[in-house]
Write a protein that holds these residues in place. Structure first.
Motif, PDB file in Angstrom:
ATOM      1  N   UNK A 158      41.135  36.311  32.645  1.00 19.76           N
ATOM      2  CA  UNK A 158      40.350  35.307  33.346  1.00 19.76           C
ATOM      3  C   UNK A 158      38.866  35.500  33.048  1.00 19.76           C
ATOM      4  N   UNK A 159      38.211  34.459  32.560  1.00 20.43           N
ATOM      5  CA  UNK A 159      36.796  34.551  32.195  1.00 20.43           C
ATOM      6  C   UNK A 159      35.942  34.997  33.376  1.00 20.43           C
ATOM      7  N   UNK A 160      36.132  34.370  34.514  1.00 22.66           N
ATOM      8  CA  UNK A 160      35.334  34.724  35.690  1.00 22.66           C
ATOM      9  C   UNK A 160      35.656  36.140  36.157  1.00 22.66           C
ATOM     10  N   UNK A 161      36.938  36.487  36.208  1.00 22.30           N
ATOM     11  CA  UNK A 161      37.328  37.829  36.606  1.00 22.30           C
ATOM     12  C   UNK A 161      36.739  38.890  35.695  1.00 22.30           C
ATOM     13  N   UNK A 162      36.759  38.635  34.399  1.00 17.65           N
ATOM     14  CA  UNK A 162      36.187  39.585  33.441  1.00 17.65           C
ATOM     15  C   UNK A 162      34.682  39.743  33.649  1.00 17.65           C
ATOM     16  N   UNK A 163      33.990  38.633  33.857  1.00 10.37           N
ATOM     17  CA  UNK A 163      32.534  38.714  34.088  1.00 10.37           C
ATOM     18  C   UNK A 163      32.232  39.543  35.320  1.00 10.37           C
ATOM     19  N   UNK A 164      32.978  39.321  36.388  1.00 14.58           N
ATOM     20  CA  UNK A 164      32.754  40.067  37.632  1.00 14.58           C
ATOM     21  C   UNK A 164      33.045  41.549  37.412  1.00 14.58           C
ATOM     22  N   UNK A 165      34.166  41.865  36.794  1.00 17.07           N
ATOM     23  CA  UNK A 165      34.540  43.261  36.568  1.00 17.07           C
ATOM     24  C   UNK A 165      33.574  43.991  35.661  1.00 17.07           C
ATOM     25  N   UNK A 166      33.206  43.378  34.553  1.00 15.66           N
ATOM     26  CA  UNK A 166      32.302  44.030  33.595  1.00 15.66           C
ATOM     27  C   UNK A 166      30.908  44.180  34.192  1.00 15.66           C
TER      28      UNK A 166
END
Length: 174
Positions: free
Chosen positions: A68-76
């Motif tokens: 998930x693009x948004x999930x990845x941005x939040x996690x990273x």
């Protein structure tokens, strides 16, 4: 080495603490909340429950996709900020490589797959080079579920969390 692991590639992510290669504690994030709402409180609760201070974390390992693009941005972003704030190292981890690394030693080739939502999967194929070493045979592709399932042949091995959702459709012998 004390490690904080962050995974936010799917709808519900998770966090875990490791001492070297030993799992100390792990927790799934609340699937009813977005990662941006649940990740920081999840990390704080995990550290508190393990009796660790944030500064005791030496490495932050974070899933870098696919997912998930948004999930990845939040996690990273969270991983980088947390590591910067406490002076820890940060390391990106490919989610499909982690799935492949967990395969039994007798498996020589493997499809690693993740749910991409909208009836699609993120799929990558690996060939084993040594007992604990894999090489990409086919790099990550975004494929419709039906096309990916139709491409599978008897004898092939597949692994990944999306298989729970697709188990009834997996061809016989796979």
């Amino acid at each position: 080495m004390r490690i904080l692991a962050i995974e936010t590639t799917d709808i519900a992510g998770s966090v875990a603490l490791f001492e070297a290669d030993q799992l100390i504690a792990g927790s799934d994030l609340d699937p009813q909340l977005r990662s941006a709402q649940s990740l920081a409180p999840g990390i704080a609760a995990l550290l508190q429950n393990a009796g660790w201070q944030p500064k005791q974390v030496q490495l932050v390992a974070v899933a870098v996709g696919p997912g998930s693009f948004t999930g990845l941005r939040v996690g990273i972003s969270t991983a980088k900020l947390f590591a910067y704030a406490i002076g820890a190292e940060v390391m990106g981890v490919n989610t499909l490589e982690v799935i492949a690394a967990q395969a039994p030693a007798e498996i020589s080739a493997l499809w690693a797959v993740l749910d991409a939502q909208r009836a699609q999967v993120f799929a990558g194929r690996f060939q084993r080079e040594a007992v604990s070493s894999w090489r990409w045979d086919r790099h990550v592709a975004l494929i419709d579920n039906t096309a990916w399932l139709a491409s599978l042949s008897p004898g092939e091995a597949v692994s990944g969390p999306v298989l729970e959702k697709l188990k009834e459709q997996i061809p016989s012998g796979v």
